[in-house]
Design a protein around this motif. Structure first.
Motif, PDB file in Angstrom:
ATOM      1  N   CYS A   4       0.820  -0.990   0.014  1.00 28.21           N
ATOM      2  CA  CYS A   4      -0.058   0.010   0.205  1.00 28.21           C
ATOM      3  C   CYS A   4       0.945   1.364   0.073  1.00 28.21           C
ATOM      4  O   CYS A   4       1.830   1.371   0.883  1.00 28.21           O
ATOM      5  CB  CYS A   4      -0.998  -0.112   1.237  1.00 28.21           C
ATOM      6  N   CYS A   7       0.147   3.080   3.701  1.00 26.90           N
ATOM      7  CA  CYS A   7       0.494   2.323   4.933  1.00 26.90           C
ATOM      8  C   CYS A   7       1.383   1.123   4.838  1.00 26.90           C
ATOM      9  O   CYS A   7       1.970   0.763   5.930  1.00 26.90           O
ATOM     10  CB  CYS A   7      -0.884   1.908   5.688  1.00 26.90           C
ATOM     11  N   CYS A  24      -4.652   0.361  -0.055  1.00 30.49           N
ATOM     12  CA  CYS A  24      -5.221  -0.511   0.609  1.00 30.49           C
ATOM     13  C   CYS A  24      -6.822  -0.246   1.166  1.00 30.49           C
ATOM     14  O   CYS A  24      -6.859   0.772   1.211  1.00 30.49           O
ATOM     15  CB  CYS A  24      -4.549  -1.207   1.780  1.00 30.49           C
ATOM     16  N   CYS A  27      -6.870   2.000   4.086  1.00 29.54           N
ATOM     17  CA  CYS A  27      -6.672   3.321   4.024  1.00 29.54           C
ATOM     18  C   CYS A  27      -7.949   3.829   2.999  1.00 29.54           C
ATOM     19  O   CYS A  27      -8.165   5.105   3.312  1.00 29.54           O
ATOM     20  CB  CYS A  27      -5.384   3.543   3.140  1.00 29.54           C
ATOM     21  N   ARG A 290      -0.392   5.505   8.634  1.00 30.15           N
ATOM     22  CA  ARG A 290      -1.326   6.300   8.041  1.00 30.15           C
ATOM     23  C   ARG A 290      -1.655   7.718   8.753  1.00 30.15           C
ATOM     24  O   ARG A 290      -1.788   8.748   8.007  1.00 30.15           O
ATOM     25  CB  ARG A 290      -2.616   5.430   8.423  1.00 30.15           C
TER      26      ARG A 290
HETATM   27 ZN   LIG Z   1      -2.851   1.199   3.502  1.00 30.00          ZN
END
Ligand SMILES: [Zn+2]
Length: 376
Positions: A4, A7, A24, A27, A290
């Motif tokens: 991702c 993250c 992802c 997220c 994140r």
């Molecule tokens: Zn992610």
């Protein structure tokens, strides 16, 4: 292997999917619907509990799951001394946990007027752990599958507490998960038991709970205890540092949160590396990235595990994976493993002493596994 863009969760992380832009589902907040639904039920039960009067069926208004950690000590004090609830403080003695918590439990017993009970069932919880570590995993897996041994241990003693409350007609069970954990925990007692049956099958479930768990599946709703997550009310203001300071001021807390320690931690990492190619705290690391990326709240944690802002988590994870799998497979030089692990835990923000302590646990992983009958 794609990861991702936000993250760094890997494409094959259980319960997560990547879209065409390499972002992802967590997220993208693909799970937000479920989470909100869970929060609203949890909120509702919490409301109902705070308004409820004394339990007409017995001496206790709630069974409070008391670990001796900072969160549960903080809340136990509030329940008894602020809310005036009649509390049965229930501690399950997890045979894999260090005795640090015992000191806090002793302090609480002196200062908080509740009834304290200590429960344990070493043989059966070990049976469950042996089973979960030794059997093969099913791919692609579900959300939290990389933490299945840890989740199963917790579920085992939550079910013990459910049975205790059910038997003694205690209407509420208070469970001090932090706000991050609440999102991923089942709050309906029947679903908790059903989940255990689904994961472990009827034979093992009936064996470890001596056929008692089945009663929960078929009981009337009115007779079942409800799980309350007291930290739901603090979900925007949860601050672990403030909680510790508050407890120390009241003489209710001695150790630092870093010292709470599970002897299975090295094996939990082995399990997640071997089966899911990630470290045990990968979801926590992902949510840290994140938050840093959003540049919001990065200096204050809203959940229990924190990472230094500068830590290079993907590289730490790869190095840790190599050492953990080498120790499990008796490859390489133990002195080199020791140096590398101490470096890793220092980079993760541990003090020199804490890093050395955790490292020795990792070096002894094979002995812990052999004692439990876990095949590496
Ligand atoms: Zn992610």
């Amino acid at each position: 292997m794609r990861v991702c863009q936000i993250c760094a969760l890997k494409e094959e992380h259980p319960g997560v999917s990547l879209d065409d832009d390499g972002v992802c589902s967590l997220c993208r907040l693909g799970v937000v619907g479920d989470l909100l639904e869970n929060f609203s039920y949890t909120d509702q039960v919490h409301e109902e509990f705070t308004r409820s009067g004394p339990n007409p069926n017995g001496d206790y208004d709630c069974l409070f799951m008391y670990s001796g950690g900072k969160d549960s000590t903080y809340m136990l004090d509030k329940f008894v001394n602020e809310y005036g609830k009649r509390v049965l403080a229930y501690t399950f003695d997890v045979p894999f946990e260090s005795s640090h918590a015992a000191d806090n439990i002793a302090l609480a017993r002196e200062k908080i007027p509740a009834t304290f009970v200590l429960d344990s069932d070493d043989d059966n919880i070990k049976t469950v752990m042996r089973e979960v570590f030794n059997r093969p995993v099913t791919k692609p897996g579900k959300y939290l599958d990389e933490k299945l041994p840890c989740v199963s241990c917790r579920t085992f003693f939550v079910i013990r507490a459910i049975l205790y409350a059910f038997r003694n007609r205690i209407p509420y069970i208070a469970l001090c998960a932090d706000p991050q954990q609440i999102l991923t925990m089942e709050s309906d007692v029947r679903e908790v038991v059903r989940g255990f049956y689904q994961t472990f099958g009827a034979r093992l479930t009936d064996e470890v709970f001596r056929k008692e768990a089945e009663q929960i599946l078929f009981a009337d709703d009115a007779d079942l205890p409800k799980i309350v997550f007291p930290f739901i009310a603090m979900r925007y203001s949860y601050d672990p540092d403030r909680i510790v300071a508050d407890l120390k001021a009241k003489g209710l807390y001695n150790s630092s949160p870093l010292e709470t320690h599970c002897t299975l931690f090295p094996l939990l990492n082995y399990y997640s590396f071997k089966n899911w190619d990630c470290m045990f705290y990968k979801l926590n690391a992902a949510s840290h990235r994140r938050a840093v990326r959003r540049n919001k709240n990065y200096d204050r944690s809203t959940f229990s595990i924190t990472f230094p802002r500068a830590a290079d988590l993907p590289s730490i994870e790869e190095r840790m994976k190599r050492v953990v799998l080498d120790i499990a497979g008796t490859r390489g030089d133990p002195a080199a493993h020791r140096r590398e692990l101490i470096d890793i835990f220092r980079e993760l923000g541990a003090t020199e002493d804490a890093a050395r302590f955790v490292t020795e646990g990792f070096l002894g992983m094979r002995t812990v596994a052999a004692d439990l009958g876990i095949t590496l």
